[in-house]
Structures are given as C-alpha cells and as structure tokens.
Design an enzyme around this catalytic site. Structure first.
Site, mmCIF file in Angstrom:
data_model
loop_
_atom_site.group_PDB
_atom_site.id
_atom_site.type_symbol
_atom_site.label_atom_id
_atom_site.label_comp_id
_atom_site.label_asym_id
_atom_site.label_seq_id
_atom_site.Cartn_x
_atom_site.Cartn_y
_atom_site.Cartn_z
ATOM 1 N N ASP A 109 0.837 -1.191 0.000
ATOM 2 C CA ASP A 109 0.000 0.000 0.000
ATOM 3 C C ASP A 109 0.877 1.247 0.000
ATOM 4 O OD1 ASP A 109 -2.335 1.823 0.864
ATOM 5 O OD2 ASP A 109 -3.274 -0.164 0.807
ATOM 6 N N HIS A 140 -3.427 5.888 3.895
ATOM 7 C CA HIS A 140 -4.184 4.755 3.358
ATOM 8 C C HIS A 140 -3.705 3.417 3.927
ATOM 9 C CE1 HIS A 140 -5.875 2.168 0.090
ATOM 10 N NE2 HIS A 140 -6.755 3.150 -0.030
ATOM 11 N N SER A 348 -11.318 -0.311 -0.701
ATOM 12 C CA SER A 348 -9.985 -0.371 -0.101
ATOM 13 C C SER A 348 -10.054 -0.843 1.339
ATOM 14 C CB SER A 348 -9.324 1.008 -0.117
ATOM 15 O OG SER A 348 -8.661 1.252 -1.306
#
Length: 474
Positions: A109, A140, A348
């Site tokens: 990621d 994220h 996600s």
C-alpha cells in the site's frame, strides 16, 4: 492544503486508482466500442521482470515529495461502541477460535506508520522513496493495517480482525510523491498525474511479500482500463499466480466507481461478455479473492465496481481505524475535504476485513491450502439470494461460520465431469440353496406319488360306477 484535492480523497476513500497506467486518457462510455472480455490468461514468463525488482525495493527513478502528508481526524467523541463494519462480524465470538497468531499479513500500500496498537510491524521495503516501508504520507496503508491487525484497547471499542497477526508493510504507491523529472507517458505503466507507483512495482511487491514469508497479502489498489484495451499487467498476473502456487492467500479490493477516472464506467451486465471496465489485480481470479463493498443491510454500495471476478463482500462504509500521523496513538474516522468532513469509505477498506479473516482461518486450520481458505470464506458468506452475483460475489463474510462450519475438503461438485464406469446393480441375496433344494425335491416326489395313485384307481372307479347304473335294455 494540496493533499485535500479530489484525487487524494477518491484514492483514500475508494481505492488507489492506477487507471492512467493502463488505459491512458479516460474515454467516455458512449464513445467506447463494445468488446467482449474473457477471463485473463497468465504468462508465467512475465514474472521475471517483477522478480528482478523484488529483491531490492526502490523507485525506478528518483522521486520527491510534492505535497504535504494527509491528516485524517476523529469526530464524534469517544468510540464506546464498535464500528458497524466491525460489529456485524461478531469478532469477540470469532476470537474464541482464532486471533490470527503466527500469521504474517503483507500490506502492499502507501506504507504503514508505527502505532502502539500494531506492535508486530515488520518493514518490507519501499518502492516509492528511500524508507523501509514504515512511513505513510497518505494514511491509506495505516488504515488498512489497523483494520487487519490492530490490538484492542480499553480506551475504545475498535479492534482489528486478527489482533495477534503480524503486519509486513511494503510501500508501493504514494500520491504525495512524483518523479523529480515528470515525463508523461514515457514509461509503460507509470502514473504521472496523481502520484508515484505502477503495476510493475506492484508485481514486484507481491513477489517480495511471498519471499518474505507472508501467508496473506492485502492489495487495496486497483488498476482500471476499458474492456478490450491493451493491458500491461502481465507481470502482476504472474505475481499473484506466483503467490497462489506458493500457498499465499491474495485479497484484493474490487475497485470503486469513480467518475472521471478509468474506473468510471460500471459493469452493469452479468458475466464476462458484459464487462466494460477491467479491474486489476482483482480480475485475476482464481488467484485473487476480490472484495466488494456492501451497506449495513448487505446491499451493494453504490461506489463498488461490479464484475464476474467478485468473490465476497464486507462493509466499506464509515470506516474507523488507526491514526496514521507520525506519533499518533488514537483513531481516525474522517478526512477533511473542500466541502467539510467526509467519512472514510470504499472497497480499499472492505478488503482488509477479508484479509484479516483469512489470517484467522490460517491460524485455526494451518493445513488448508490457499484455495481451501478462500473456499471457506466464500462458502460461508451470506448473499441476498442463492449463489453468487457480479455485484457482491457470494455476499457478506461471516467469520464465526468460516471458523466453525464443517465443510468438505473438496467442493461437492469436484470431479463431477470425470467419466466413471457405472457400477453393476446389487442383487439381493435369496434363500439358502440346501433348504430350497430339499423343498423342491419333496414337492416333486409328493406330486408324483399322487399322480400314480390316481392312475391306479381309475379301473376300480369305473367298475363301481357301472354296478350302480340301471339296466335300460332289459
């Protein structure tokens, strides 16, 4: 602040969109030709380019940070009740059977910042800059890691799905970084409009995660392209196959419908013949378990990208996870935008719920193969109807069922297409031979004696009968 731009928000609250890397400029759906898409084939020979990069993670060219780092926040006071996405999974009941001990989950990621509730955090390298992977300027990756493995705390009701699992962080994408000398379109697969990262380094990160001992890999990144366009994800397909063949479960976000991006056209039909937008690596089924987002009632989220590759779903709305700021110790649940505070949403963040469940299953059933782990997840999921569909796959995951149900080692239909000789019918046994033979002989002897006696008696019967008749001729 520039990190509040719409591109960053779409990426954080949806999936990391690599569409520009595959398809070039976005073409309106009305102008696109209708092309038939078939399931992808994997070229094992394409793996070499990823393997060449996997041993020494580094950007392919010099990069630099060009925007300030993201700063999500927490709104609403102390979190006294578990978030909805966590609550529907009934994690306390699942933890009676497994907490994911002994499992290493790779988070490929934007990096993962250290957090006191992620004590088992292993650096895996950085394909974006010169860190060891434990730096997250985009937030994220830290959010994803928290959903997978954050330990419970007496201060709030949040916890990761597999709190005893280890996280391996590999930074492969960042929207805060760009190349020092941007050259549009010069490198196939490069992203030059919304950050740094490409499908080749994503493939290399998958290979690296496998070689570093991961048992589960989470990929909350999606590369979209128009159906029929030339794909450049050959190395990525070979990499996820490499993981599958080495008994590693790969979980990938299905992708989000995002207007103005390569993921902007929904797949509204059913089956491969109706696909208009391809999502990679999600479409590399069966080597990948692809995860869609659903609402609290189990219906598909309006942000989730459909496709025949969808395996299961988890709630991807109103996400709570760990604070990603350096030195952060708390939680976050919102990002500031130009319109105000926005919840954290998207596939996600649905995907790591499934990756965490895979870690729970691997810890409880270490003898299962990667395919058998994925089968447990899909066979125990709950959909609104029978079977699967292209919106949410087999439905919402159920950790307790996945950890406790008695499932066959092989699918019920396994081997149904293999021809086999039809067995001879079973003949029921009759009575024993000797008693039957004695009875038959006895019956015949009895009948014979009766017949002889009857024959001998005939003349005598006629004589007696004649003496009794009158003499009519006299």
């Amino acid at each position: 602040m520039s990190w509040l731009a719409g591109t960053w928000v779409r990426t954080l609250c949806a999936t990391a969109i690599l569409g520009a890397a595959l398809a070039g400029p976005v073409v309106p759906a009305s102008a696109r030709p209708v092309l038939t898409v078939a399931p992808p084939t994997v070229d094992p020979g394409a793996l070499g380019s990823a393997q060449a990069l996997s041993g020494n993670p580094a950007p392919l060219e010099p990069t630099e940070q060009q925007t300030v780092c993201a700063e999500p926040t927490f709104t609403g006071g102390q979190l006294r009740e578990a978030p909805l996405a966590q609550r529907v999974l009934n994690l306390p009941a699942a933890w009676q059977f497994s907490r994911g001990a002994g499992q290493k989950v790779a988070v490929i990621d934007t990096g993962v910042n250290p957090h006191p509730r992620l004590p088992a955090l292993q650096p895996g390298g950085d394909f974006v800059s010169d860190s060891d992977g434990t730096v997250d300027c985009d937030s994220h990756g830290t959010l994803v890691a928290g959903i997978i493995a954050a330990q419970p705390s007496p201060d709030d009701a949040f916890a990761g799905v597999a709190p005893d699992a280890e996280i391996l962080t590999i930074r492969q994408l960042s929207l805060a970084y760009k190349t020092k000398e941007s050259r549009r379109g010069e490198e196939p697969g490069a992203i030059d409009t919304s950050g740094y990262g490409n499908v080749l380094t994503l493939a290399a990160a998958v290979v690296r995660a496998v070689d570093m001992g991961s048992t589960v890999i989470n990929i909350s990144e999606v590369a979209c392209t128009t159906a029929g366009s030339t794909m450049v994800d050959g190395a990525l397909g070979a990499a996820v196959q490499y993981a599958y063949e080495r008994n590693v479960v790969v979980v990938a976000a299905a992708g989000n419908l995002s207007e103005g991006s390569a993921c902007g056209t929904q797949n509204t039909g059913t089956g491969w013949g109706k696909v208009q937008t391809v999502a990679s690596p999600a479409w590399f089924s069966p080597y990948v378990l692809s995860v869609a987002s659903v609402e609290s009632d189990g219906s598909p989220s309006n942000i989730t990208l459909y496709g025949p590759w969808i395996g299961v779903a988890a709630i991807g709305r109103q996400i709570v996870s760990l604070d990603s700021k350096p030195g952060g110790t708390g939680l976050v649940n919102a990002v500031p935008t130009q319109q105000g505070m926005s919840t954290i949403d998207g596939t996600s963040f649905a995907a790591p719920y499934v990756a965490g469940l895979a870690a729970l299953i691997r810890a409880r059933f270490p003898e299962l193969t990667a395919q058998q782990v994925m089968d447990r997840i899909t066979h125990t999921a709950h959909g609104p109807g029978p079977g699967r569909d292209d919106r949410i796959g087999h439905g919402l995951i159920d950790p307790v069922a996945a950890l406790t149900d008695q499932l066959p080692d092989q699918p019920v239909s396994s081997g149904a297409d293999v021809p086999r000789a039809f067995p001879e019918p079973i003949r029921p046994p009759g009575p024993e031979r000797l008693p039957r033979l004695v009875a038959t002989i006895g019956s015949i002897a009895c009948l014979t004696t009766l017949a002889i006696g009857f024959a001998i008696s005939i003349p005598y019967r006629r004589k007696r009968d004649s003496d009794l008749l009158p003499d009519l001729d006299s």
